[in-house]
Design a protein around this motif. Structure first.
Motif, mmCIF file in Angstrom:
data_model
loop_
_atom_site.group_PDB
_atom_site.id
_atom_site.type_symbol
_atom_site.label_atom_id
_atom_site.label_comp_id
_atom_site.label_asym_id
_atom_site.label_seq_id
_atom_site.Cartn_x
_atom_site.Cartn_y
_atom_site.Cartn_z
ATOM 1 N N HIS A 190 0.853 -1.190 0.000
ATOM 2 C CA HIS A 190 0.000 0.000 0.000
ATOM 3 C C HIS A 190 0.884 1.234 0.000
ATOM 4 O O HIS A 190 1.747 1.387 0.847
ATOM 5 C CB HIS A 190 -0.901 0.022 1.247
ATOM 6 C CG HIS A 190 -1.839 -1.144 1.306
ATOM 7 N ND1 HIS A 190 -2.984 -1.185 0.576
ATOM 8 C CD2 HIS A 190 -1.787 -2.312 1.983
ATOM 9 C CE1 HIS A 190 -3.611 -2.319 0.816
ATOM 10 N NE2 HIS A 190 -2.890 -3.026 1.663
ATOM 11 N N THR A 191 0.647 2.113 -0.968
ATOM 12 C CA THR A 191 1.441 3.331 -1.025
ATOM 13 C C THR A 191 0.657 4.539 -0.546
ATOM 14 O O THR A 191 1.252 5.536 -0.200
ATOM 15 C CB THR A 191 1.947 3.568 -2.460
ATOM 16 O OG1 THR A 191 0.816 3.611 -3.349
ATOM 17 C CG2 THR A 191 2.888 2.464 -2.883
ATOM 18 N N ASP A 192 -0.661 4.455 -0.547
ATOM 19 C CA ASP A 192 -1.490 5.575 -0.109
ATOM 20 C C ASP A 192 -1.729 5.470 1.386
ATOM 21 O O ASP A 192 -2.711 4.891 1.830
ATOM 22 C CB ASP A 192 -2.833 5.581 -0.855
ATOM 23 C CG ASP A 192 -2.667 5.784 -2.341
ATOM 24 O OD1 ASP A 192 -1.675 6.427 -2.738
ATOM 25 O OD2 ASP A 192 -3.512 5.304 -3.111
ATOM 26 N N LYS A 193 -0.811 6.034 2.165
ATOM 27 C CA LYS A 193 -0.946 5.968 3.622
ATOM 28 C C LYS A 193 -1.458 7.295 4.138
ATOM 29 O O LYS A 193 -1.188 8.345 3.585
ATOM 30 C CB LYS A 193 0.399 5.635 4.276
ATOM 31 C CG LYS A 193 0.826 4.222 4.002
ATOM 32 C CD LYS A 193 1.901 3.794 4.942
ATOM 33 C CE LYS A 193 2.186 2.330 4.693
ATOM 34 N NZ LYS A 193 2.925 1.720 5.743
ATOM 35 N N GLU A 194 -2.182 7.202 5.216
ATOM 36 C CA GLU A 194 -2.661 8.393 5.898
ATOM 37 C C GLU A 194 -2.371 8.231 7.375
ATOM 38 O O GLU A 194 -2.164 7.121 7.858
ATOM 39 C CB GLU A 194 -4.151 8.603 5.651
ATOM 40 C CG GLU A 194 -5.028 7.501 6.207
ATOM 41 C CD GLU A 194 -6.502 7.764 5.987
ATOM 42 O OE1 GLU A 194 -7.041 8.689 6.634
ATOM 43 O OE2 GLU A 194 -7.109 7.039 5.183
ATOM 44 N N PRO A 249 -2.656 2.411 5.668
ATOM 45 C CA PRO A 249 -3.165 2.491 4.296
ATOM 46 C C PRO A 249 -4.600 3.005 4.348
ATOM 47 O O PRO A 249 -5.350 2.655 5.263
ATOM 48 C CB PRO A 249 -3.126 1.040 3.798
ATOM 49 C CG PRO A 249 -2.188 0.343 4.724
ATOM 50 C CD PRO A 249 -2.272 1.063 6.035
ATOM 51 N N GLY A 250 -4.968 3.837 3.411
ATOM 52 C CA GLY A 250 -6.293 4.437 3.411
ATOM 53 C C GLY A 250 -7.421 3.430 3.479
ATOM 54 O O GLY A 250 -8.431 3.649 4.140
#
Length: 104
Positions: A4-8, A24-25
């Protein structure tokens, strides 16, 4: 597991302390649900009056939750073991970050 590259950053509260955890979102809901469950278990242990100190309460909660997991699954499948390792890493990262002031 896909990377997962879209982390929040997600703020979770456990025993009245806020922790910022990278997630990860698509896992935000699971993380929040996990934090609520952990908070509930830690509060139960603290309310028993037999365990003192946040670290000891956290260890007892981890042992209890792991016991529940093993009883429910009979044995720990690889996916559960991987999930526990990932959650452990998130907790470690959160504990290494400076705690936000909750105004308490």
């Amino acid at each position: 597991m896909a990377e997962h590259t879209d982390k929040e950053t997600v703020a979770v509260n456990i025993l009245d302390k806020e922790y910022l955890v990278a997630s990860p979102g698509d896992a935000r809901g699971e993380l929040e649900r996990s934090a609520r469950y952990l908070d509930e278990k830690m509060r139960e242990i603290r309310a028993s009056g037999r365990v003192f100190g946040t670290e000891r309460i956290a260890v007892m909660a981890a042992l209890n939750i792991t016991h529940e997991l093993l009883q429910n699954s009979g044995s720990m499948p690889e996916s559960a073991e991987r999930t526990l390792r990932e959650l452990d890493e998130r907790v470690r990262e959160a504990l290494e970050q400076p705690q936000a002031d909750t105004g308490a």
